[in-house]
Scaffold this active site. Sequence first.
Site, PDB file in Angstrom:
ATOM      1  N   ARG A 185     -17.430-127.658 -47.680  1.00  0.00           N
ATOM      2  CA  ARG A 185     -17.968-128.761 -46.885  1.00  0.00           C
ATOM      3  C   ARG A 185     -19.102-128.295 -45.968  1.00  0.00           C
ATOM      4  O   ARG A 185     -20.013-129.040 -45.654  1.00  0.00           O
ATOM      5  CB  ARG A 185     -16.810-129.328 -46.059  1.00  0.00           C
ATOM      6  CG  ARG A 185     -17.165-130.520 -45.247  1.00  0.00           C
ATOM      7  CD  ARG A 185     -15.916-131.057 -44.583  1.00  0.00           C
ATOM      8  NE  ARG A 185     -16.204-131.445 -43.210  1.00  0.00           N
ATOM      9  CZ  ARG A 185     -15.356-132.043 -42.416  1.00  0.00           C
ATOM     10  NH1 ARG A 185     -14.129-132.288 -42.841  1.00  0.00           N
ATOM     11  NH2 ARG A 185     -15.671-132.375 -41.197  1.00  0.00           N
ATOM     12  N   GLU A 208      -5.406-143.141 -52.404  1.00  0.00           N
ATOM     13  CA  GLU A 208      -5.304-141.811 -53.015  1.00  0.00           C
ATOM     14  C   GLU A 208      -4.629-140.844 -52.049  1.00  0.00           C
ATOM     15  O   GLU A 208      -4.616-141.076 -50.843  1.00  0.00           O
ATOM     16  CB  GLU A 208      -6.706-141.261 -53.340  1.00  0.00           C
ATOM     17  CG  GLU A 208      -7.464-142.123 -54.330  1.00  0.00           C
ATOM     18  CD  GLU A 208      -8.838-141.541 -54.686  1.00  0.00           C
ATOM     19  OE1 GLU A 208      -9.437-142.075 -55.614  1.00  0.00           O
ATOM     20  OE2 GLU A 208      -9.309-140.584 -54.040  1.00  0.00           O
ATOM     21  N   LYS A 240      -4.293-137.888 -49.579  1.00  0.00           N
ATOM     22  CA  LYS A 240      -5.174-137.090 -48.721  1.00  0.00           C
ATOM     23  C   LYS A 240      -4.589-135.682 -48.745  1.00  0.00           C
ATOM     24  O   LYS A 240      -3.525-135.434 -48.210  1.00  0.00           O
ATOM     25  CB  LYS A 240      -5.224-137.640 -47.296  1.00  0.00           C
ATOM     26  CG  LYS A 240      -6.189-136.827 -46.443  1.00  0.00           C
ATOM     27  CD  LYS A 240      -6.267-137.301 -45.036  1.00  0.00           C
ATOM     28  CE  LYS A 240      -7.350-136.561 -44.271  1.00  0.00           C
ATOM     29  NZ  LYS A 240      -7.442-135.131 -44.483  1.00  0.00           N
ATOM     30  N   GLU A 264     -10.806-131.505 -53.803  1.00  0.00           N
ATOM     31  CA  GLU A 264     -10.052-130.746 -52.803  1.00  0.00           C
ATOM     32  C   GLU A 264      -9.251-129.676 -53.545  1.00  0.00           C
ATOM     33  O   GLU A 264      -8.571-129.968 -54.531  1.00  0.00           O
ATOM     34  CB  GLU A 264      -9.105-131.682 -52.044  1.00  0.00           C
ATOM     35  CG  GLU A 264      -8.439-131.060 -50.852  1.00  0.00           C
ATOM     36  CD  GLU A 264      -9.140-131.365 -49.520  1.00  0.00           C
ATOM     37  OE1 GLU A 264      -8.631-130.922 -48.484  1.00  0.00           O
ATOM     38  OE2 GLU A 264     -10.188-132.014 -49.522  1.00  0.00           O
ATOM     39  N   ARG A 316     -20.003-140.229 -41.947  1.00  0.00           N
ATOM     40  CA  ARG A 316     -18.620-140.663 -41.735  1.00  0.00           C
ATOM     41  C   ARG A 316     -18.626-142.174 -41.899  1.00  0.00           C
ATOM     42  O   ARG A 316     -19.192-142.882 -41.079  1.00  0.00           O
ATOM     43  CB  ARG A 316     -18.152-140.261 -40.333  1.00  0.00           C
ATOM     44  CG  ARG A 316     -16.635-140.302 -40.204  1.00  0.00           C
ATOM     45  CD  ARG A 316     -16.165-139.672 -38.917  1.00  0.00           C
ATOM     46  NE  ARG A 316     -16.211-138.219 -38.895  1.00  0.00           N
ATOM     47  CZ  ARG A 316     -15.370-137.422 -39.544  1.00  0.00           C
ATOM     48  NH1 ARG A 316     -14.397-137.938 -40.280  1.00  0.00           N
ATOM     49  NH2 ARG A 316     -15.478-136.118 -39.478  1.00  0.00           N
ATOM     50  N   PHE A 329     -11.798-136.185 -56.783  1.00  0.00           N
ATOM     51  CA  PHE A 329     -11.684-137.598 -56.375  1.00  0.00           C
ATOM     52  C   PHE A 329     -12.997-138.373 -56.376  1.00  0.00           C
ATOM     53  O   PHE A 329     -13.005-139.568 -56.114  1.00  0.00           O
ATOM     54  CB  PHE A 329     -10.998-137.728 -55.007  1.00  0.00           C
ATOM     55  CG  PHE A 329     -11.596-136.871 -53.922  1.00  0.00           C
ATOM     56  CD1 PHE A 329     -12.767-137.240 -53.291  1.00  0.00           C
ATOM     57  CD2 PHE A 329     -10.975-135.690 -53.549  1.00  0.00           C
ATOM     58  CE1 PHE A 329     -13.320-136.450 -52.293  1.00  0.00           C
ATOM     59  CE2 PHE A 329     -11.513-134.894 -52.543  1.00  0.00           C
ATOM     60  CZ  PHE A 329     -12.696-135.279 -51.917  1.00  0.00           C
TER      61      PHE A 329
END
Length: 395
Positions: free
Chosen positions: A235, A213, A215, A265, A382, A306
Amino acid sequence: GDIMYLLMGDIYPEYNEKRIGISNQLVIKAISKATGIETKKIIHEWRVIGDLGRVAEKFTLHKKQATLQSHVLTTEKVLENLRKLPELEGKGTVNKKMGLITELLTSAEPIEAKYLIRTLIGDLRIGIQESTIRESMSGAFFDRDKQASKKIQEAIDKSNDVGIVFEIARKGKLKELEKISLEVGKPIKAMLAQKVVTIKEGFKALGKPCAVEYKYDGFRLLIHKNSDKISLFTRSLENVTNQFPEVVGYVQKYVKGNSFILDSEAVGFDKKTKEYKSFQKISQRIRRKYNIEKLQKELPVEINVFDILYYNGKSQLDEAFEKRTKILRKIITKTPYKLIPSKQIITSSEAKAQEFYKKALEDNQEGVMLKNLKAEYKPGRRVGHMLKINYIKYF
């Protein structure tokens, strides 16, 4: 449970927007008032030591006046006073804040003064992280059981509230922890990607096929909808709903569903040429709390969705990414320059992925994301099953 917040250097759960918001200047005045040491001396000491907490500790030790109103400090009293600070507004606020802080400092032992001041300025310096608290709970209540650590982490991820998790964990009931669920309207931490340098490396780590996808060069927006109420969070869990009234409209119009949490985003674009802009060009839209209408005309954004974390009463965190991405593509009416699903291909071909990466750069985006199709959504972590490849200039 409230003690957990203090351990993290806070007075509320992480999702709560109330902040102590005390300046160093006010802290210096409060230390002066509580210890009888003049502010000049405190500032000098601060320059030497570089830590207002240690300055408070030192001068509390040498307290000039033995005050008569000294009490034993309790965590209840500390939280009671500190939680009054964000509520104070209007005339005489500074003096009232000063009174609340001084009251605590005059009762404090030197070491208590140190951590009180560090809590006030938001710099606890004890290196305690969420993982430390998780493992401590696991050790204290579940004999360091691996499964318990996992369940505690999942409960923290879903609730964003170590206090609530502590209250349940201390009863030693893992089953109760499993009942903690996502709440629409309560901010949740976004999942973060690890870095790789090449597509080849990405495929090697994730296996084939995988999703590739764009970024995006924008800012993360988690979108919550609960019947008619729509909330937007960054975020860092900041509520920015008021700064983006048009996005609220897009969500109502172009996303089907009664309740959901979407991960997206927001990307700026030039309203004439429709060319995508860099994050720097639109960052003021998050910060500005006024002239909203003017800003949304000058700096329009497109929402690129997304992922989906929750849909119509059901958490999607444990579902495979391939299922989540299908759901979101089904419920979104693709409306370019307003709200669209993220640009995506699912492929096993490095050549196709490379081609897609080039296209992302041509569209002024940062690069691509590679995603394992079977992976779950892990809030705030992460993860190795979502990888980012940024554009690297070779000189």
